[in-house]
Write an enzyme that holds these catalytic residues in place. Sequence first.
Site, PDB file in Angstrom:
ATOM      1  N   HIS A   1       1.201  -0.961  -0.225  1.00 20.80           N
ATOM      2  CA  HIS A   1       0.041   0.068  -0.179  1.00 20.80           C
ATOM      3  C   HIS A   1       0.948   0.845   0.114  1.00 20.80           C
ATOM      4  O   HIS A   1       2.047   1.233   1.117  1.00 20.80           O
ATOM      5  CB  HIS A   1      -0.669  -0.099   1.518  1.00 20.80           C
TER       6      HIS A   1
ATOM      7  N   ASP B   1       2.869  -5.046   7.837  1.00 21.88           N
ATOM      8  CA  ASP B   1       1.733  -3.141   7.777  1.00 21.88           C
ATOM      9  C   ASP B   1       0.935  -4.859   7.944  1.00 21.88           C
ATOM     10  O   ASP B   1       0.056  -5.520   6.955  1.00 21.88           O
ATOM     11  CB  ASP B   1       1.760  -2.701   7.163  1.00 21.88           C
TER      12      ASP B   1
ATOM     13  N   GLN C   1      -4.432  -5.495   6.952  1.00 23.21           N
ATOM     14  CA  GLN C   1      -5.861  -6.283   6.767  1.00 23.21           C
ATOM     15  C   GLN C   1      -6.198  -7.575   7.301  1.00 23.21           C
ATOM     16  O   GLN C   1      -6.651  -8.014   6.403  1.00 23.21           O
ATOM     17  CB  GLN C   1      -5.318  -6.151   5.148  1.00 23.21           C
TER      18      GLN C   1
ATOM     19  N   LYS D   1     -10.470  -0.061  10.475  1.00 20.87           N
ATOM     20  CA  LYS D   1     -10.889  -2.203   9.407  1.00 20.87           C
ATOM     21  C   LYS D   1     -11.240  -2.818  10.611  1.00 20.87           C
ATOM     22  O   LYS D   1     -11.415  -4.029   9.496  1.00 20.87           O
ATOM     23  CB  LYS D   1      -9.511  -2.444   8.389  1.00 20.87           C
TER      24      LYS D   1
ATOM     25  N   CYS E   1      -5.125   2.950  -3.494  1.00 21.64           N
ATOM     26  CA  CYS E   1      -3.390   3.143  -3.508  1.00 21.64           C
ATOM     27  C   CYS E   1      -2.717   2.279  -3.098  1.00 21.64           C
ATOM     28  O   CYS E   1      -1.677   1.826  -1.499  1.00 21.64           O
ATOM     29  CB  CYS E   1      -3.887   3.263  -1.740  1.00 21.64           C
TER      30      CYS E   1
END
Lengths: 121, 407
Positions: free
Chosen positions: B121, B198, B201, B224, B364
């Site tokens: 991203h 990261d 998600q 999220k 993104c």
Amino acid sequence: MSLSLYQQEMLEHAEHPRNFGTLDHPDLQGRRTNPTCGDEVTMAVKFTDEKVSDVAFAGSGCSVSQAWASMLTEWVKGKTREELNALSEEQHLTLLDVPLTPSRRPCALLSLQALQEALRA
Amino acid sequence: MNVEAVRKDFPILGRMVHGHPLVYLDSTATSQKPKQVLETVDDFYRNHHANVHRGLYVLSEEATAAYEDSRETVRAFINAPSVQEIIFTRNATESLNLVAMTWGRENIGAGDVILLSEFEHHSNIVPWQRLAKEKGATIEWVAVTDEGILDQASFDAGLAKKPKLVSFTHMSNVLGTVNPVAEVTTKAHAAGAVVVVDGAQSAPHFPVDVQAIGCDFFVFSGHKMLAPTGTGVLYGKKALLEAMPPFMGGGDMILEVTKDGATWNDLPYKFEAGTPNFAGFVGLAAAIDYLSALGMENIWAHEQELTAYGVAQLSAVAGLTLYGPRDTNIRGAVFPFSMSKVHPHDIAAILDEQGIAVRAGHHCAQVLHTKLGVPATSRASAYVYTTKEDIDALINGLREVRKIFPA
């Protein structure tokens, strides 16, 4: 289902855009991209006797960006540089009688911004 | 998992859009919020609100306790060793910027290598590009295979360049690919790199154990995973965090300020300048309680079922290209696709007219889209409240797209 955005006139312009391509020695040329979707439009203009005698646009994008660019090329023909400078966003958005949601306005405005880029260059 | 019962907890799912019931398929961008989270935040503002870490009165003590309880809830959620290693930020993006601008500025120098993957991203690219430019470091890229998974040979080649830092996504926000971050971390550590994962998600969708992964930093975003916006998390190993300079300056991050300078507060407060979004983090704790009651394993099982169903249904649509791995064991419920003769914007707009919310664009992740060879895709994505009926509605919606833009 309301399909107000996808009216025949817009779809027709999107599928068969007017003045699509490039000019050999344009007097003005400008390019803009939409960072959210990667759409791009390049506008090129030629003047004869201080009026637009030839115009072309190139690029890729959604039906809204392509249809509005196509309509804009029709509009600019015969206009003076001053008239091009004076074209407002609101005027540009009325080139097609199609309602736009706030998220699609940038698509329609891409060609105007490319023209403004050309006028600044 | 009883999805029908879950859906009743989400007031927004009762909304009509353009005369149709809302079909929300953009949870990868942000999730909707259950009433348990909304009511917790509402109750906090109505009954317990005062600034944290300051007042010597009941409200402030209650607010401080609630804020610090959420830190413990977050710690337990990712199995971090200590609450001192849980830094609250605005979002995963800010967490990554924090690492780049503090650890990065102290440890990355001219000629150093930063290793990223093509999955990343923009939030896991741009902070490192800025750092690399400032320091004269270089960024190397690990390839994504045509199948949509991390290219191991390319990763090994990247490690051979002795990177100082390896920063990879746990799960791709475009393809849904789940990266083997524990193996990645082991290899990267062996090559001498510090590892950032990261988790924007991953944390919302399946169990995360930062100690099992072994990474040095792990970032994610509350919004999220059912929590309010503005609730980011940075986990970092204590020894690294202690050696790092502060990020922003201001109140709460200092011990003492004189005309000549200041000394820094202890972890985690050293990295939390100014009044934090404590009401939001109280909401994050409520969101984690909600997810934990459902069970992260159960949520992942539900999503894998949707992944298999979505992949099968979308693959059967004529003229549609679905991207990402077909192996549902390594794929979350994210469905990026393109259709011949229709731009992704037009797909999303025609679906919107039927009440179906999907994302269109490069999400993104322009580097990954360049790899896929398309400027943009449409993307549908699922979460705890998503049903097979939602995917059926999408498939029906795509038939309308075809009526307007014939193949």
